[in-house]
Design an enzyme around this catalytic site. Structure first.
Site, PDB file in Angstrom:
ATOM      1  N   GLU A 170       6.944 -21.926 -14.613  1.00 34.54           N
ATOM      2  CA  GLU A 170       5.915 -20.926 -14.330  1.00 34.54           C
ATOM      3  C   GLU A 170       6.342 -19.831 -13.346  1.00 34.54           C
ATOM      4  O   GLU A 170       5.831 -19.751 -12.216  1.00 34.54           O
ATOM      5  CB  GLU A 170       4.646 -21.609 -13.807  1.00 34.54           C
ATOM      6  CG  GLU A 170       4.033 -22.602 -14.768  1.00 34.54           C
ATOM      7  CD  GLU A 170       2.655 -23.104 -14.321  1.00 34.54           C
ATOM      8  OE1 GLU A 170       2.202 -22.718 -13.233  1.00 34.54           O
ATOM      9  OE2 GLU A 170       2.041 -23.879 -15.067  1.00 34.54           O
ATOM     10  N   GLU A 368       2.970 -28.897 -19.832  1.00 35.79           N
ATOM     11  CA  GLU A 368       1.879 -29.309 -18.928  1.00 35.79           C
ATOM     12  C   GLU A 368       0.550 -28.978 -19.573  1.00 35.79           C
ATOM     13  O   GLU A 368       0.381 -27.894 -20.135  1.00 35.79           O
ATOM     14  CB  GLU A 368       1.923 -28.569 -17.584  1.00 35.79           C
ATOM     15  CG  GLU A 368       2.994 -28.990 -16.638  1.00 35.79           C
ATOM     16  CD  GLU A 368       2.934 -28.216 -15.319  1.00 35.79           C
ATOM     17  OE1 GLU A 368       1.842 -27.785 -14.910  1.00 35.79           O
ATOM     18  OE2 GLU A 368       4.011 -28.058 -14.724  1.00 35.79           O
TER      19      GLU A 368
HETATM   20  C1  FCB Z   1       0.646 -25.761 -12.751  1.00 36.92           C
HETATM   21  C2  FCB Z   1       1.828 -26.272 -11.965  1.00 36.92           C
HETATM   22  C3  FCB Z   1       1.744 -27.741 -11.627  1.00 36.92           C
HETATM   23  C4  FCB Z   1       0.350 -28.158 -11.266  1.00 36.92           C
HETATM   24  C5  FCB Z   1      -0.639 -27.690 -12.299  1.00 36.92           C
HETATM   25  C6  FCB Z   1      -2.069 -28.112 -12.040  1.00 36.92           C
HETATM   26  O1  FCB Z   1       0.501 -24.401 -12.527  1.00 36.92           O
HETATM   27  O2  FCB Z   1       3.006 -26.053 -12.683  1.00 36.92           O
HETATM   28  O3  FCB Z   1       2.669 -27.999 -10.613  1.00 36.92           O
HETATM   29  O4  FCB Z   1       0.024 -27.721 -10.003  1.00 36.92           O
HETATM   30  O5  FCB Z   1      -0.600 -26.295 -12.408  1.00 36.92           O
END
Ligand code: FCB
Length: 461
Positions: A170, A368
């Site tokens: 990210e 994620e």
């Molecule tokens: C993302 C991050 C991760 C976590 C989630 C909830 O942006 O990559 O580390 O904090 O959000």
């Protein structure tokens, strides 16, 4: 969006199922075995930066409990574990290598392989060595080259055993949120610095891909990619020119400013001119975009929410929306998680289908996706998190529909294995499928994890 509102679903053969974590969020042991400060250690010490003054000093104590945590992954039957290596353990001041730091990850990788779990290694999940921040951090072009050196060190130590590599997690967060809005370390509120950081992160990605390719990653010998947090962006009122304009700019900053350089080899024309007043042309050198666009094998997609943008009368600041300071995200009236993020699986479907249409040809993995809710260990010793289970089910249905629509989606990694340090929100937000009692460090498998384990066993639900 998806027609999958019920019924049983099967995922393609070979679909990967796993969970993700990040070094600073779980490891603790921040001053052990030669680790030096990262920008997050310093940020945590600054009053008012992190809720309740929480720090990463202990976190989930994973550094000392790693085998127990790997056993949890194995008990759940997950085939893939995405973790990050801490740069400040491995090259603590950005320079000399610390073998003890590498040893920890070598043991982790062996532990995973011993249990039949594929390691998926992220090189940068935001914990820049503080020593490099003192030389400007990501505003300094040299940091991109230091990142490539660090990537080489990690690959030399673990390349024989790690099949999948992610350069950056990210970069939107580690540039615009961190140097523009100041909500994350290093906490700067300077749009020009944010734009420089963004370009240098992308350059670091490209240089690290080159290093890994030179080390043999590719084909049968592993894959490399980047993870982006992508969101659909819509104007709140499609008939309003002002709303459509901020939506275009926000889409540029959230999605296209990262996707286009990596997958098309250039910045989007409109974003280039939006960011010209903030110095983008000044930091881009000849050849950078060729470096950034070196082919990747997999694009990691992190999805949490969609953005519905309205142009306000007044600018807001400091903000991530550089050049669109009047932009505000308006709620759509949907139920939310504890983060205040609206629960909208159709947005994940929209992101995946957009990638198929506009950026075809790169295999995708959800690196994620998950949700924070208020979780309590009940009297029966169990965490009954039906809200999280239902969140996962909704988003897996969206993934399945995207695959049916032709998206080359190869896997799903839940965020997160464990409750952990949620950055500026400290320990107040629990994203784990496994509960962590921070007083005792006891782990309790939540109901959502049991459900997920059954999905993994059945390759569907
Ligand atoms: C993302 C991050 C991760 C976590 C989630 C909830 O942006 O990559 O580390 O904090 O959000």
């Amino acid at each position: 969006m998806t027609n999958d509102t019920g019924g049983s679903l099967t995922f393609p053969d070979g679909f990967s199922w796993g969970a993700a974590t990040a070094a600073f969020q779980i490891e603790g042991a921040t001053a052990e075995d030669g680790r030096a400060d990262s920008i997050w250690d310093v940020f945590c010490r600054e009053p008012g930066r992190v809720l309740d003054g929480d720090t990463g000093d202990v976190a989930c104590d994973h550094y000392h409990r790693m085998p127990e945590d790997v056993a949890l992954l194995a008990d759940l039957g997950l085939d893939t574990y995405r973790f990050s290596t801490a740069w400040p353990r491995i090259r603590p001041d950005g320079g000399a290598v610390n073998p003890k730091g590498l040893d920890f990850y070598s043991r982790l990788v062996d532990e995973l392989l011993g249990k039949g779990i594929k390691p998926w290694l992220t090189l940068y999940h935001w914990d820049l060595p503080q020593a490099l921040q003192e030389q400007g951090g990501w505003t300094n072009r040299d940091t991109a080259y230091r990142f490539a050196d660090y990537a080489q060190t990690v690959h030399e130590a673990l390349g024989d055993r790690v099949p999948t590599w992610t350069t950056l997690n990210e970069p939107w967060c580690s540039s615009l949120l961190s140097y523009g809005q100041g909500a994350h370390a290093p906490g700067l509120t300077d749009p020009t610095a944010a734009v420089a950081a963004m370009h240098h992160l992308l350059l670091g990605h490209g240089l690290a891909v080159q290093v890994l390719r030179d080390g043999g990653v590719g084909g049968e010998a592993g894959s490399v990619g980047i993870t982006l947090n992508l969101s659909p962006v819509e104007p709140a009122d499609p008939s309003s020119d002002a709303d459509r304009e901020v939506a275009r700019r926000v889409d540029g900053l959230q999605n296209r400013v990262f996707l286009d350089p990596v997958l098309r080899g250039h910045y989007p024309e409109d974003v280039w001119s939006d960011l010209t007043p903030y110095g983008l042309p000044d930091v881009v050198q000849d050849g950078d975009l060729d470096t950034i666009a070196g082919p990747i094998d997999v694009l990691g997609v992190n999805y949490y929410y969609t953005l519905t943008m309205r142009a306000d009368d007044e600018p807001h600041g400091p903000t991530t929306w550089i050049g669109a300071e009047t932009a505000v995200d308006v709620p759509e009236g949907l139920p939310t998680t504890e983060m205040g993020w609206e629960i909208e699986p159709s947005g994940l479907h929209a992101v995946l289908v957009r990638l198929l249409r506009e950026y075809p040809g790169t295999p995708l993995v959800i690196t994620e996706n998950g949700a924070a809710f208020v979780d309590k260990v009940a009297d029966d010793g169990v965490v009954h998190d039906e809200d999280r289970r239902s969140f996962l089910e909704g988003h897996l249905r969206a993934c399945h529909q995207a695959i049916a629509d032709g998206v080359d989606l190869r896997g799903y990694l839940a965020w997160s294995l464990l409750d952990n340090f949620e950055w500026a929100l400290g320990y107040s937000k629990r994203f784990g499928i496994v509960h962590v009692d921070y007083d005792t460090q006891q782990r309790t498998v939540k109901d959502s994890a049991r459900w997920y384990a059954q999905v993994v066993r059945d390759n569907g639900f």
